[in-house]
Design an enzyme around this catalytic site. Structure first.
Site, PDB file in Angstrom:
ATOM      1  NE  ARG A  31      42.132  36.199  48.208  1.00 38.67           N
ATOM      2  CZ  ARG A  31      41.175  37.044  47.162  1.00 38.67           C
ATOM      3  NH1 ARG A  31      40.201  37.444  47.683  1.00 38.67           N
ATOM      4  NH2 ARG A  31      41.761  38.147  46.537  1.00 38.67           N
ATOM      5  NE  ARG A  72      41.558  33.516  39.881  1.00 36.00           N
ATOM      6  CZ  ARG A  72      40.189  33.700  40.342  1.00 36.00           C
ATOM      7  NH1 ARG A  72      39.785  34.939  40.878  1.00 36.00           N
ATOM      8  NH2 ARG A  72      39.064  32.471  40.345  1.00 36.00           N
ATOM      9  CB  SER A 129      33.008  33.793  44.528  1.00 37.62           C
ATOM     10  OG  SER A 129      31.959  34.777  44.307  1.00 37.62           O
ATOM     11  CD  GLU A 162      35.428  37.291  45.849  1.00 37.92           C
ATOM     12  OE1 GLU A 162      35.791  38.303  45.868  1.00 37.92           O
ATOM     13  OE2 GLU A 162      35.722  36.450  45.791  1.00 37.92           O
ATOM     14  NE  ARG A 164      44.188  41.686  44.114  1.00 35.82           N
ATOM     15  CZ  ARG A 164      42.571  41.617  43.892  1.00 35.82           C
ATOM     16  NH1 ARG A 164      41.980  40.597  43.034  1.00 35.82           N
ATOM     17  NH2 ARG A 164      41.609  41.778  44.650  1.00 35.82           N
TER      18      ARG A 164
END
Length: 426
Positions: free
Chosen positions: A391, A263, A353, A350, A278
């Site tokens: 994460r 990303r 999801s 988070e 991130r």
RNA sequence: GGAGAGUUGGCAGAGUGGUAAUGCACCGGACUCGAAAUCCGGCGAACCGGUAAAACGGCGCGCAGGUUCAAUUCCUGUACUCUCCUCCA
């Protein structure tokens, strides 16, 4: 992509539903006006085509009998020109309708909290309670650097900011985690796959990252052909059955895959600049389901439970959040986020999801099934992380840290770590 | 990377400028106590428009363009599959 027929039938309802997702009533009105024009053109052009077909049959008959058909041919020449003009108009209108249609997000489910952003998210449940530390917990990046298992500096040197090297027991912990996750999902009936990590534009369109979110991904051009590094395994897994008609008996299909995700993180400058939260490249275990429409919400609950199960077995405190209409992803009708406790930030972050995309992606990617009566229907697709591996490493380092900076390995992972129970302090 | 062949309904498989044979499968009927076999008839992907629902129409022979009154058929481009050669982790 939404069903244009539904928009025709219930325009006011659509406007209301999409208002909190940033869609204006004017957009819908414009779409409907274009759609009306488009259908008028279709009627006109099809009428001419019908005429052409009829006369062409006559011409064929005359020719077979060696007669003179020059009058009909001349007439059809004019008709042909008209058709050409109308078809060109139609192509143009089609393009305009499609342009709007593919940029409209999915309709939120009825029980989704209505609101424009994350402030309207609702906590659904919480599991376990954060550990009380008798010392000040360190951030995972500090722990990782000190233990010699994470190297952000060299990641930056070799690739740039937001890249990392895992080393030694850090690399092994990452590997242990994704093996554990894949094994757990396999037990729940997910078929493990290794998909392509580069995909074409059509696949990116199918899951609806394209055309709206081209800025968020890395695309490379190979001999003129663009290929995109997958931002999530959702893309290759959901497109697996694109443009196919499955048998009803095949459903549901459960797939899981470990893949790196890439990303660009455009627009997130300054956020989570340190650590594993991130990165431009991270590993994620993804779950994807193809189900019958009537089962999709029940399947979403199961999917979410499968993701939660990983956190429970790792004994990591988390909470489940129902995303507000304006905070959920473009293709989602309903999304639950799982947020894991991150002690050094004193907050939940988070880590998964889970979304029910209903028939939104299926319509784009043309994924259908044939029922017992032979009728063809769109499937519903779901996807969820189970889990974001990096994460999870961050969460384990922080939640399982000891005062001396060593890390206790969660019991469930010890077999995956060849019996290692601790990452020792240096 | 080179050469050749192929891509048509659920499957098999013809057609090759005049608008998609045929077989198997499937559905209905006859025969039969019933079934099989046989016979008769029917259905042909998916999509779009149309309609209250039908009727009806369009589109449709890998995909995209082009030529033509008319394209599965001719032309151009392109994707994929297979075979052979070459190369390679």
């Amino acid at each position: 992509m939404l069903d244009i027929k539904l928009i025709r039938q219930k325009p006011e309802w659509i406007k209301d539903k999409l208002a909190s997702r940033g869609v204006t009533a004017a957009e819908i009105d414009e779409l409907l006006a274009l759609d009306t024009q488009r259908r008028e053109k279709i009627v006109a052009t099809e009428e001419l085509k019908k005429q052409r077909n009829q006369v062409s049959a006559e011409i064929a008959k005359v020719k077979r009998e060696h007669g003179d058909a020059s009058a009909q041919i001349a007439a059809m020449r004019a008709v042909g020109d008209q058709i050409k003009t109308l078809d060109a108009d139609l192509t143009d209108l089609d393009g305009q309708v499609t342009y709007i249609l593919v940029r409209l997000p999915n309709i939120p489910a009825d029980d989704v909290p209505v609101g424009p952003n994350e402030d309207y998210n609702q906590e659904v449940r919480k599991w376990s309670t954060p550990r009380q530390f008798e010392f000040t917990p360190q951030a995972h990046w500090d722990l990782g650097e000190k233990l010699g298992i994470l190297d952000f500096e060299r990641g930056a040197k070799v690739a740039g900011t937001r890249f990392v090297y895992y080393k030694g027991l850090g690399a092994k912990l990452e590997r242990a985690l994704y093996n554990f996750m894949l094994d757990e999902h396999s037990k729940e009936g997910y078929q493990e796959v290794i998909p392509p990590y580069l995909v074409n534009n059509e696949a990116m369109f199918g899951t609806s990252q394209f055309p709206k979110f081209t800025e968020d991904v890395y695309t490379i051009i190979n001999e003129g052909e663009p290929l995109t590094l997958i931002p999530t395994a959702e893309v290759p897994l959901t497109n697996y059955y694109s443009h196919e008609i499955l048998d009803e008996a095949q459903l549901p299909v459960y797939l899981t895959a470990l893949t790196p995700c890439f990303r660009s993180e455009a627009g997130s400058a300054g956020r989570d600049t340190r650590g594993l939260i991130r990165l431009h490249q991270f590993n994620k275990v993804e779950m994807v389901k193809y189900v019958k429409p009537e089962d999709s919400y029940q399947e979403l609950d199961k999917l979410t439970a499968d993701a939660e199960d990983i956190l429970r077995k790792l004994n990591l405190p988390y909470r489940v959040i129902a995303l507000a209409s304006g905070d959920a992803s473009f293709s989602s009708a309903k999304t639950y986020d799982l947020e894991v406790w991150i002690p050094a930030q004193n907050t939940y972050r988070e880590i998964s999801s889970c979304s029910n995309c209903t028939d939104f992606q299926a319509r784009r990617a043309q994924i259908r099934y044939r029922d017992a009566e032979g009728q063809v229907h769109l499937v519903n697709t779901l996807n969820g992380s189970g889990l974001a591996v990096g994460r999870t490493v961050a969460a384990i380092l922080e939640n399982y840290q000891n005062e001396d900076g060593s890390i206790t390995i969660p019991a469930a992972l010890v077999p995956y770590m060849n019996g290692v129970t601790t990452i020792p302090a240096k």
